[in-house]
Design a protein around this motif. Structure first.
Motif, PDB file in Angstrom:
ATOM      1  N   GLN B  50       0.797  -1.240   0.000  1.00 47.76           N
ATOM      2  CA  GLN B  50       0.000   0.000   0.000  1.00 47.76           C
ATOM      3  C   GLN B  50       0.829   1.290   0.000  1.00 47.76           C
ATOM      4  O   GLN B  50       0.567   2.165  -0.826  1.00 47.76           O
ATOM      5  CB  GLN B  50      -0.976   0.004   1.176  1.00 47.76           C
ATOM      6  N   PRO B  51       1.785   1.428   0.924  1.00 40.80           N
ATOM      7  CA  PRO B  51       2.517   2.707   0.909  1.00 40.80           C
ATOM      8  C   PRO B  51       3.230   2.953  -0.423  1.00 40.80           C
ATOM      9  O   PRO B  51       3.302   4.097  -0.888  1.00 40.80           O
ATOM     10  CB  PRO B  51       3.523   2.563   2.058  1.00 40.80           C
ATOM     11  N   ASN B  54       0.802   3.639  -3.349  1.00 39.20           N
ATOM     12  CA  ASN B  54       0.331   5.022  -3.272  1.00 39.20           C
ATOM     13  C   ASN B  54       0.944   5.918  -4.353  1.00 39.20           C
ATOM     14  O   ASN B  54       0.389   6.958  -4.697  1.00 39.20           O
ATOM     15  CB  ASN B  54       0.668   5.575  -1.883  1.00 39.20           C
ATOM     16  N   TRP B  55       2.098   5.532  -4.897  1.00 44.44           N
ATOM     17  CA  TRP B  55       2.762   6.371  -5.901  1.00 44.44           C
ATOM     18  C   TRP B  55       2.769   5.787  -7.305  1.00 44.44           C
ATOM     19  O   TRP B  55       3.315   6.403  -8.226  1.00 44.44           O
ATOM     20  CB  TRP B  55       4.187   6.712  -5.444  1.00 44.44           C
ATOM     21  N   PRO B 114       3.198   6.953   6.545  1.00 41.77           N
ATOM     22  CA  PRO B 114       2.724   7.331   5.206  1.00 41.77           C
ATOM     23  C   PRO B 114       3.863   7.595   4.220  1.00 41.77           C
ATOM     24  O   PRO B 114       4.981   7.918   4.629  1.00 41.77           O
ATOM     25  CB  PRO B 114       1.955   8.630   5.483  1.00 41.77           C
ATOM     26  N   THR B 277      -0.919   5.557   9.995  1.00 41.08           N
ATOM     27  CA  THR B 277      -1.783   4.938   8.977  1.00 41.08           C
ATOM     28  C   THR B 277      -2.294   3.545   9.349  1.00 41.08           C
ATOM     29  O   THR B 277      -2.780   2.832   8.474  1.00 41.08           O
ATOM     30  CB  THR B 277      -1.068   4.840   7.602  1.00 41.08           C
ATOM     31  N   ARG B 281      -4.484   1.430   6.617  1.00 43.32           N
ATOM     32  CA  ARG B 281      -3.948   0.220   5.963  1.00 43.32           C
ATOM     33  C   ARG B 281      -4.887  -0.967   6.138  1.00 43.32           C
ATOM     34  O   ARG B 281      -5.133  -1.724   5.212  1.00 43.32           O
ATOM     35  CB  ARG B 281      -2.577  -0.147   6.548  1.00 43.32           C
ATOM     36  N   ARG B 284      -8.115  -0.572   4.173  1.00 41.79           N
ATOM     37  CA  ARG B 284      -7.913  -0.806   2.747  1.00 41.79           C
ATOM     38  C   ARG B 284      -7.846  -2.300   2.445  1.00 41.79           C
ATOM     39  O   ARG B 284      -8.415  -2.789   1.474  1.00 41.79           O
ATOM     40  CB  ARG B 284      -6.625  -0.102   2.314  1.00 41.79           C
TER      41      ARG B 284
END
Ligand code: FE2
Ligand code: FE2
Lengths: 307, 320
Positions: B50-51, B54-55, B114, B277, B281, B284
């Motif tokens: 996930q982290p 994110n990009w 994050p 987070t 997390r 999600r």
């Protein structure tokens, strides 16, 4: 008790540490992982074939490249959101394949247009109306797996039919992308078809969801078969394929999959054009602006940066 | 065989540094410890998507985007190997996933921070994957065979992630001023959480001794932390970034770096669920799992129908 000698493992372990401590010296060819561009580097700089208009060729590379780039972007939205880890892996892999195709095609477009634009300036600095992809590539799934499968089934069946016919394109880059892409997209289509079967012929709920998704995506199919002026000219020049010629093949594949999946072929009217113009002419759905706003945001914040 | 014989056989295997395999007898506490550790490790791989994920949609070049997608995809693969290793101990992936989304099992505290800039993608590769490798390389020799074998495959890919992260940072520090600032800011933010990835100091780590005795763990938390710090310091120098620890200094006598104490209160808070987070997390992961329920049910129903059809055909053949 099983006895496993640990020589091999210790060897591997030592390697892992070693490669870490060597991080400051990086000459491993795998640094370039995931590009695919290296393989096609020789072709990318090859001259525009005789009798072919360079601007047309650049535009056509953008069409094929943008289809792949934007569809890849949509697929990559699934990473860490998929219904099962295997699907995270498969959808990421599909996104990567298409991204690889997009990079070569955009690089070729930049090369033949001769305006000093590379794959990144084309991907990150063009405006919405300068993108040439079809609408099917850009519509969102809203994390509905049935939508992802419906789109991938239609998109990959069509793209595979295109790539088959582009294997002997007179443009060596397009021919090379087709050569590599046929295997990749065959896998994408089979993956989507297998899931269409499971969802269509799974539970009552999955059947309904898959049919609804198919109905929603189907109106975007007609655009896939509509040739632009650029494509017409390049068909003459032996570079492009007339997309209308893929209809029979795509139809046959879809008819077979839908029948096995107990799904009905949708019959809603196709999405119309605006004054005869659609994605190939830079007229898009409302979705593309949002895709680009996100995709281009960081690159545009740092125009002077190299990454 | 009596329990005493079984225990003796197990102890002999461990002390000979050989592997325990799924069908071998093992003490219940050994099994429980392994399940907890492997599940926690598998969850870390999956939450760790996930982290970085994110990009993916904002990666600033197509090459970086490809590298990032491939990396996050690798992490999903790591999760798969590890859940498969846990399954050899009699727990299935579905049950472990339920425990994760109900916050009844943990994952690495590092993923409760994050990713706020693209430099974080490089720093995670460099420091977080680097720390993970320090932790995981010794696990390639773990006494439990399936776990050790999963770790061998994973470590190879992790070392590649580490190098790719470092290479991104190298490109960024050689880029614009804004990029250099991003790298330093990101390093400042990630350093301490990474140092804490190795877990509490040895005098506050009650399970370490038993795990070491069983050959599940090979080095103490502080030994691994030291190894990591010693590795990171010259790499930071090569990047031209500073590490945010005023007490960090080479100790000639120990031939190792001395370093300051992390904020263990923050660590405890994050482990307890109060990280920046944690909630995001888990929510999600829960959403993906619950949104996917109808898909998994459909796959099962389809497989059942296919099996019934195949059986039906067989009956016809027999009848004919
Ligand atoms: Fe991993
Ligand atoms: Fe990793």
């Amino acid at each position: 008790m099983n006895v496993h000698h640990t020589d091999v493992k210790e060897h591997d372990a030592a390697n892992a540490y070693q490669s870490m401590s060597e991080t400051t010296g990086h000459d491993d060819p795998r640094w370039a992982f995931g590009t695919g561009v290296e393989d096609a580097q020789a072709e990318i700089t090859s001259p525009v074939p005789d009798g072919v208009d360079a601007a047309d060729l650049a535009a056509y590379c953008l069409m094929l490249g943008d289809d792949a780039l934007i569809c890849s972007h949509r697929l990559s939205e699934w990473v860490s959101n998929a219904p099962e880890l295997e699907e995270d892996v498969a959808l990421a892999n599909t996104a990567l394949d298409l991204l690889g195709q997009a990079r070569v095609l955009l690089a070729r477009a930049g090369q033949v247009e001769g305006r000093d634009r590379d794959e990144d300036s084309l991907a990150y600095l063009r405006l919405e109306a300068q993108f040439r992809n079809v609408a099917l590539a850009e519509i969102g799934d809203d994390l509905d797996f049935a939508c992802a499968i419906a789109r991938l089934l239609l998109f990959s069946s069509w793209r595979l039919a295109l790539l088959h016919r582009l294997l002997d394109s007179r443009d060596p880059v397009i021919a090379a992308v087709a050569g590599k892409g046929v295997n990749e997209v065959t896998y994408h289509r089979d993956y989507a078809a297998r899931w269409a079967l499971r969802l269509g012929d799974g539970t009552a709920e999955s059947h309904d969801r898959m049919q609804t998704a198919l109905n929603a995506v189907w109106p975007y199919v007609e655009e896939l078969y509509r040739p632009s002026e650029v494509e017409r000219r390049l068909v003459e020049a032996g570079v492009a394929v007339d997309p209308a010629l893929t209809r029979a093949e795509v139809d046959a594949v879809l008819d077979e999959v839908l029948a096995k999946a107990t799904l009905a072929r949708p019959d809603g009217p196709p999405i119309g054009t605006i004054g005869g113009r659609g994605g190939r002419q830079g007229v898009h759905t409302e979705h593309l602006g949002h895709v680009l706003a996100e995709m281009q945001s960081l690159a545009r914040q740092h125009p002077e940066a190299t990454w | 065989m009596s329990t005493a014989d079984l225990e003796q056989g197990f102890a002999a295997t461990i002390s000979a540094d050989q592997r325990i395999e799924p069908r071998d007898w093992m003490p219940e506490a050994y099994r429980r410890t392994l399940i907890r550790q492997i599940a926690q490790h598998a969850h870390s791989e999956i939450i760790g998507m996930q982290p970085e994920g994110n990009w993916i949609l904002r990666a600033p070049s197509l090459r970086r985007k490809a590298i990032l997608i491939a990396k996050v995809q690798d992490e999903a693969g790591h999760g798969l190997y590890l859940y498969a290793a846990a399954e050899t101990l009699g727990v299935d992936r579905e049950a472990l996933t339920e425990k994760l989304i109900e916050s009844r099992q943990k994952y690495s505290s590092i993923f409760n921070y994050p990713t706020l800039s693209f430099a974080d993608i490089g720093v995670i590769g460099w420091l977080v994957d680097g720390a993970a490798i320090c932790n995981q390389v010794p696990l390639c020799r773990c006494s439990y065979g399936p776990y050790a074998r999963a770790m061998i495959r994973i470590c190879k890919e992790e070392s590649f992630h580490q190098r790719q992260g470092f290479e991104l940072l190298l490109a960024m520090v050689n880029g614009s001023d804004a990029q250099r600032e991003m790298v330093q800011e990101s390093t400042n933010r990630w350093w301490w959480p990474t140092v804490m990835m190795f877990g509490p100091p040895d005098d506050d780590s009650p399970n370490t001794a038993q795990s070491m005795e069983w050959g599940i763990k090979r080095h103490t938390n502080d030994e691994l932390r030291q190894r990591f710090v010693d590795m990171a310091v010259p790499q930071a120098a090569a990047l031209g970034v500073s590490l945010p620890d005023p007490e960090l200094v080479w100790n000639e006598e120990r031939k190792a770096h001395d370093y300051g104490d992390p904020d263990w209160e923050e660590f405890k808070a994050v482990v307890a669920g109060a990280g920046p987070t944690n909630a995001q997390r888990v929510a999600r992961r829960r959403r993906a799992h619950e949104n996917g329920a109808w898909v998994r049910e459909a796959a099962q129903a389809y497989a059942d129908k296919q099996a019934a059809r195949a059986a039906g055909r067989k009956d016809c053949e027999v009848a004919a």
